[in-house]
Design an enzyme around this catalytic site. Structure first.
Site, mmCIF file in Angstrom:
data_model
loop_
_atom_site.group_PDB
_atom_site.id
_atom_site.type_symbol
_atom_site.label_atom_id
_atom_site.label_comp_id
_atom_site.label_asym_id
_atom_site.label_seq_id
_atom_site.Cartn_x
_atom_site.Cartn_y
_atom_site.Cartn_z
ATOM 1 N N GLU A 175 0.863 -1.178 0.000
ATOM 2 C CA GLU A 175 0.000 0.000 0.000
ATOM 3 C C GLU A 175 0.901 1.231 0.000
ATOM 4 O OE1 GLU A 175 -3.416 2.264 2.676
ATOM 5 O OE2 GLU A 175 -2.486 0.443 3.436
ATOM 6 N N ASP A 195 -5.133 9.158 9.370
ATOM 7 C CA ASP A 195 -3.804 8.733 9.801
ATOM 8 C C ASP A 195 -3.456 9.244 11.188
ATOM 9 O OD1 ASP A 195 -3.162 7.356 7.428
ATOM 10 O OD2 ASP A 195 -2.727 9.247 6.422
ATOM 11 N N TYR A 221 -11.019 -3.337 2.558
ATOM 12 C CA TYR A 221 -10.125 -2.894 3.626
ATOM 13 C C TYR A 221 -10.980 -2.746 4.882
ATOM 14 C CZ TYR A 221 -6.264 -0.192 5.741
ATOM 15 O OH TYR A 221 -5.245 0.243 6.541
#
Length: 272
Positions: free
Chosen positions: A56, A67, A179
């Site tokens: 990724e 994040d 995911y």
């Protein structure tokens, strides 16, 4: 969903999951352009040598809402060092010669180019898939169509809070893999894999015809093996690896060597 032609990104991703030697495919995360573009290519190739089945590749962005602090800091430093979208895509092309690459890019850089152009830029570089963490299902139709035309797998994300109805809607349009965000919150290292991961993965799998990968919070070989035992077809590890690269770069050591050691430990845990 019909089988993808052999030369599409979805087919390359499917083949990588199928060929993975471990109990789950290993997909380490790499921040493109960190600590600089050339070093990030070397890290990606080290991942491949150490046992990565897919990679990724993150595009650095100034407001990476999904994040945690380690990856956010790496993105900030990559941008300060001059990393651009084009440079990261070119880095991805070099890594994709060795292992399938799935690009992780926030919506703004993609939409600035337009979905059609962006998907085409990935395809011409041999990049297999695209993850857009801030693109909701309801707004993904144009991007999905552009990716399908270009042979790029648009990989959706699901969360522990996703309802069964939403999992069904997402699973119906999933390409490459799903995911599965294993915890609520942002990326980052955690002490253990959640005890409810098996139930979450079972729910996601019941609505998906493609592999299901688990990410967020997985940072050790033990945790990777636990995620696989819980039913994950793939395991995604990010913050732990970005931290290893950061510490090596700041300590005057070789980031690629540090990355290789960390990925090898994860790969060994999945094979045992």
């Amino acid at each position: 969903m019909t089988a993808a032609p052999a030369d599409t990104g979805a087919a390359r991703i499917a083949a990588a999951f199928k060929a993975a030697p471990g109990c789950a495919a290993l997909m380490p995360y790499l921040m493109g352009g960190f600590p600089d573009v050339e070093a990030s290519v070397e890290v990606g190739l080290a991942y491949a040598d150490a046992g990565a089945d897919l990679i990724e590749l993150g595009v650095p962005f100034s407001d990476p809402l999904a994040d945690g602090p380690v990856i956010h800091a790496a993105a900030t430093r990559a941008l300060a060092a001059g990393a651009t979208v084009n440079a990261v895509l070119d880095a991805g092309a070099r890594i994709a010669e060795r292992v399938p690459v799935v690009l992780m890019c926030y919506a703004n850089p993609m939409l600035a180019r337009g979905p059609e152009r962006f998907a085409g830029e990935l395809a011409v570089r041999g990049i297999s898939g695209l993850i857009v963490p801030d693109l909701p299902l309801e707004e993904s139709g144009e991007v999905l169509a552009a990716c399908d035309r270009a042979g790029i797998a648009l990989v959706p994300l699901v969360a522990p809070t996703s309802s069964d109805g939403r999992l069904g809607a997402i699973g119906a349009t999933a390409r490459g893999f799903v995911y599965t965000v294993s915890v609520t919150g942002t990326t980052g290292e955690r002490a253990a894999v959640g005890s409810d991961l098996a139930g979450l993965l079972e729910r996601v799998k019941s609505h998906s015809s493609v592999p299901v990968a688990a990410g967020f919070g997985i940072s050790s070989g033990e945790q990777a093996a636990a995620a696989a035992a819980a039913g994950a077809d793939g395991v995604i590890v990010g913050s732990r690896l970005v931290r290893a690269v950061t510490e090596a770069a700041d300590g005057g050591e070789n980031p690629a060597a540090a990355a290789s050691e960390a990925v090898a430990e994860l790969a060994a845990a999945l094979v045992r």
